[in-house]
Scaffold this motif. Structure first.
Motif, short mmCIF file in Angstrom:
data_model
loop_
_atom_site.label_atom_id
_atom_site.label_comp_id
_atom_site.label_asym_id
_atom_site.label_seq_id
_atom_site.Cartn_x
_atom_site.Cartn_y
_atom_site.Cartn_z
N GLY A 189 65.10 61.10 58.81
CA GLY A 189 64.25 60.88 59.98
C GLY A 189 64.96 61.15 61.29
O GLY A 189 64.94 60.31 62.20
N HIS A 190 65.56 62.33 61.40
CA HIS A 190 66.38 62.67 62.58
C HIS A 190 65.73 63.79 63.38
O HIS A 190 64.84 64.50 62.89
CB HIS A 190 67.78 63.09 62.16
CG HIS A 190 68.45 62.09 61.26
ND1 HIS A 190 68.69 60.79 61.64
CD2 HIS A 190 68.91 62.20 59.98
CE1 HIS A 190 69.29 60.15 60.65
NE2 HIS A 190 69.42 60.97 59.63
N ARG A 191 66.22 63.99 64.61
CA ARG A 191 65.63 64.99 65.49
C ARG A 191 66.35 66.33 65.47
O ARG A 191 65.92 67.27 66.14
CB ARG A 191 65.61 64.44 66.93
CG ARG A 191 64.73 63.20 67.07
CD ARG A 191 64.70 62.70 68.50
NE ARG A 191 63.85 61.53 68.65
CZ ARG A 191 63.65 60.89 69.79
NH1 ARG A 191 64.26 61.31 70.89
NH2 ARG A 191 62.87 59.84 69.83
N GLU A 192 67.48 66.41 64.76
CA GLU A 192 68.17 67.69 64.67
C GLU A 192 67.27 68.72 63.98
O GLU A 192 66.36 68.38 63.24
CB GLU A 192 69.48 67.53 63.88
CG GLU A 192 70.55 66.78 64.64
CD GLU A 192 70.45 65.28 64.49
OE1 GLU A 192 71.37 64.58 64.95
OE2 GLU A 192 69.45 64.79 63.91
N ASP A 193 67.54 70.01 64.23
CA ASP A 193 66.68 71.08 63.74
C ASP A 193 66.45 71.01 62.24
O ASP A 193 65.35 71.28 61.76
CB ASP A 193 67.28 72.44 64.11
CG ASP A 193 67.19 72.73 65.60
OD1 ASP A 193 66.39 72.05 66.28
OD2 ASP A 193 67.91 73.62 66.08
N ARG A 194 67.51 70.66 61.49
CA ARG A 194 67.38 70.64 60.04
C ARG A 194 66.31 69.66 59.57
O ARG A 194 65.63 69.91 58.56
CB ARG A 194 68.73 70.28 59.41
CG ARG A 194 68.68 70.09 57.90
CD ARG A 194 70.05 69.78 57.33
NE ARG A 194 69.98 69.43 55.92
CZ ARG A 194 71.03 69.08 55.18
NH1 ARG A 194 72.23 69.06 55.73
NH2 ARG A 194 70.89 68.78 53.92
N TRP A 195 66.17 68.52 60.27
CA TRP A 195 65.29 67.46 59.78
C TRP A 195 64.06 67.21 60.66
O TRP A 195 63.20 66.42 60.29
CB TRP A 195 66.07 66.14 59.68
CG TRP A 195 67.15 66.17 58.66
CD1 TRP A 195 67.01 66.20 57.30
CD2 TRP A 195 68.56 66.19 58.90
NE1 TRP A 195 68.24 66.23 56.68
CE2 TRP A 195 69.21 66.22 57.64
CE3 TRP A 195 69.34 66.16 60.05
CZ2 TRP A 195 70.59 66.23 57.52
CZ3 TRP A 195 70.71 66.18 59.94
CH2 TRP A 195 71.33 66.22 58.68
N ARG A 196 63.99 67.86 61.81
CA ARG A 196 62.92 67.53 62.76
C ARG A 196 61.53 67.57 62.12
O ARG A 196 60.73 66.65 62.28
CB ARG A 196 62.97 68.47 63.96
CG ARG A 196 61.98 68.09 65.06
CD ARG A 196 62.03 69.12 66.18
NE ARG A 196 63.34 69.20 66.78
CZ ARG A 196 63.77 68.43 67.77
NH1 ARG A 196 62.96 67.52 68.28
NH2 ARG A 196 64.98 68.57 68.26
N ALA A 197 61.22 68.66 61.40
CA ALA A 197 59.90 68.78 60.78
C ALA A 197 59.85 68.04 59.44
O ALA A 197 58.91 67.28 59.18
CB ALA A 197 59.56 70.27 60.57
N PHE A 198 60.86 68.25 58.62
CA PHE A 198 60.85 67.65 57.28
C PHE A 198 60.90 66.12 57.35
O PHE A 198 60.27 65.43 56.54
CB PHE A 198 62.05 68.17 56.47
CG PHE A 198 62.08 67.68 55.05
CD1 PHE A 198 61.23 68.21 54.10
CD2 PHE A 198 62.98 66.69 54.66
CE1 PHE A 198 61.25 67.76 52.78
CE2 PHE A 198 63.03 66.24 53.36
CZ PHE A 198 62.15 66.78 52.41
N GLY A 199 61.64 65.57 58.31
CA GLY A 199 61.79 64.13 58.40
C GLY A 199 60.76 63.44 59.27
O GLY A 199 60.81 62.21 59.44
N TRP A 200 59.81 64.21 59.82
CA TRP A 200 58.80 63.63 60.71
C TRP A 200 58.04 62.50 60.03
O TRP A 200 57.86 61.41 60.61
CB TRP A 200 57.84 64.73 61.15
CG TRP A 200 56.66 64.21 61.92
CD1 TRP A 200 56.60 63.96 63.26
CD2 TRP A 200 55.37 63.89 61.40
NE1 TRP A 200 55.36 63.48 63.60
CE2 TRP A 200 54.59 63.43 62.48
CE3 TRP A 200 54.79 63.95 60.12
CZ2 TRP A 200 53.26 63.03 62.32
CZ3 TRP A 200 53.48 63.54 59.96
CH2 TRP A 200 52.72 63.09 61.05
N ALA A 201 57.58 62.71 58.82
CA ALA A 201 56.78 61.69 58.13
C ALA A 201 57.60 60.44 57.86
O ALA A 201 57.10 59.31 57.99
CB ALA A 201 56.22 62.25 56.82
N ALA A 202 58.86 60.61 57.49
CA ALA A 202 59.72 59.46 57.23
C ALA A 202 59.91 58.63 58.50
O ALA A 202 59.82 57.39 58.47
CB ALA A 202 61.07 59.92 56.70
#
Length: 312
Positions: A189-202
């Motif tokens: 659930g981070h804002r870095e590019d790698r996780w920004r979209a994938f971690g949005w729901a978390a």
């Protein structure tokens, strides 16, 4: 039935926590969630995919981990009910206890205070690095003590109050669903590019799951400390998280400190606002006072759960 289960879970966690020998042998349930999340992230969070696709994959991931956590807890609770009948609540309480982090959190923070008391700053830095994500190599005593107090305050919510809240609301499946959500947020659930979209729901699911518990946590700390209300109500919104600011501002007000402020991550300084308007010279005395507030808050929770169980 959830109330005596909650009281038993608190007692077991305070008494023994999750013993190191048991952790070494079988790990911890949260580790299983982490492996499942890692598996999904490796396969579904592809850099070549569009943001929409990665966000959808993140939604699927959080749904999967919640289903596994809640479904597994529900199945074990049902099996305990079939096997033990009226005594099943004892087994379910034991299932719930590892979802709390009362003892673990205390055991992580106390060594920091001891190291600071012994003027062993290097050990204190190493210990605080285990519970915070900021750079610790250049922290002085005040910086280490401040980081430990902030982590302790924020963890009152996600390690203690929120799991208990969801245990009372939705039983042991609710508790373990929360732990799965919180684990996902911490990992992706981070804002870095790698996780920004994938971690949005978390991240968004974790925000929702902590919405009420965070405010309860702040109030609990103020009650345990006998103050801090004004600072909590005024400064909770200064935190980047919609929830973490409540217990942190409560602790800042209770101890008459300024917490947060500029913090270095990976060599870059994040210019965060201060929470609280008290002293900036945080010391090991303040950290010990924070631990005292934490102990009283946990005892208060036990009495509340026990009283509700007795009344009902």
């Amino acid at each position: 039935m959830a109330e005596p289960i909650a009281a038993l879970a608190i007692i077991v966690d305070i008494a023994i926590g999750w013993p190191a020998a048991l952790y070494a042998k079988v790990g911890h349930p949260v580790g299983g969630f982490a492996r499942l999340i890692g598996w999904a992230e490796t396969r579904w969070n592809r850099a070549v995919s569009s943001s929409a696709t990665r966000r959808a994959a993140g939604v699927l991931t959080i749904a999967l981990v919640i289903a596994v956590a809640a479904g597994g807890a529900w199945l074990l609770a049902e099996l305990a009910q079939i096997a033990l009948g009226h005594a099943a609540w004892i087994a379910i309480g034991l299932m719930a206890a590892p979802g709390l982090a009362i003892r673990s959190l205390y055991d992580h923070v106390v060594p920091i205070a001891r190291a600071l008391q012994g003027a062993d700053l290097e050990t204190a830095r190493a210990r605080v690095a285990m519970i915070v994500g900021r750079d610790v190599a250049t922290l002085d005593e005040a910086g280490v003590a401040r980081a430990a107090i902030e982590s302790l305050a924020e963890s009152v919510c996600d390690g203690v109050v929120a799991p208990l809240f969801w245990l009372l609301v939705a039983g042991v499946p609710g508790l373990w669903a929360y732990k799965a959500i919180n684990t996902a947020d911490s990992l992706i659930g981070h804002r870095e590019d790698r996780w920004r979209a994938f971690g949005w729901a978390a991240a968004r699911t974790d925000d929702i799951a902590n919405l009420i518990p965070a405010r309860i946590s702040g109030a609990l700390l103020c009650i345990a400390a006998g103050g801090g209300w004004r600072t909590m109500l005024r400064d909770a919104s200064k935190h980047a998280s919609p929830n973490a600011g409540w217990p942190e501002a409560a602790m800042a007000g209770a101890l008459d400190l300024r917490l947060a402020g500029p913090i270095a991550y990976d060599g870059l300084v994040a210019d965060k606002p201060y929470i609280g308007d008290g002293r900036v010279d945080v010391s090991v005395v303040d950290l010990n006072d924070a631990l005292g507030i934490y102990r009283r808050a946990c005892i208060l929770l036990l009495f509340i759960a026990g009283a509700i169980a007795w009344l009902l």
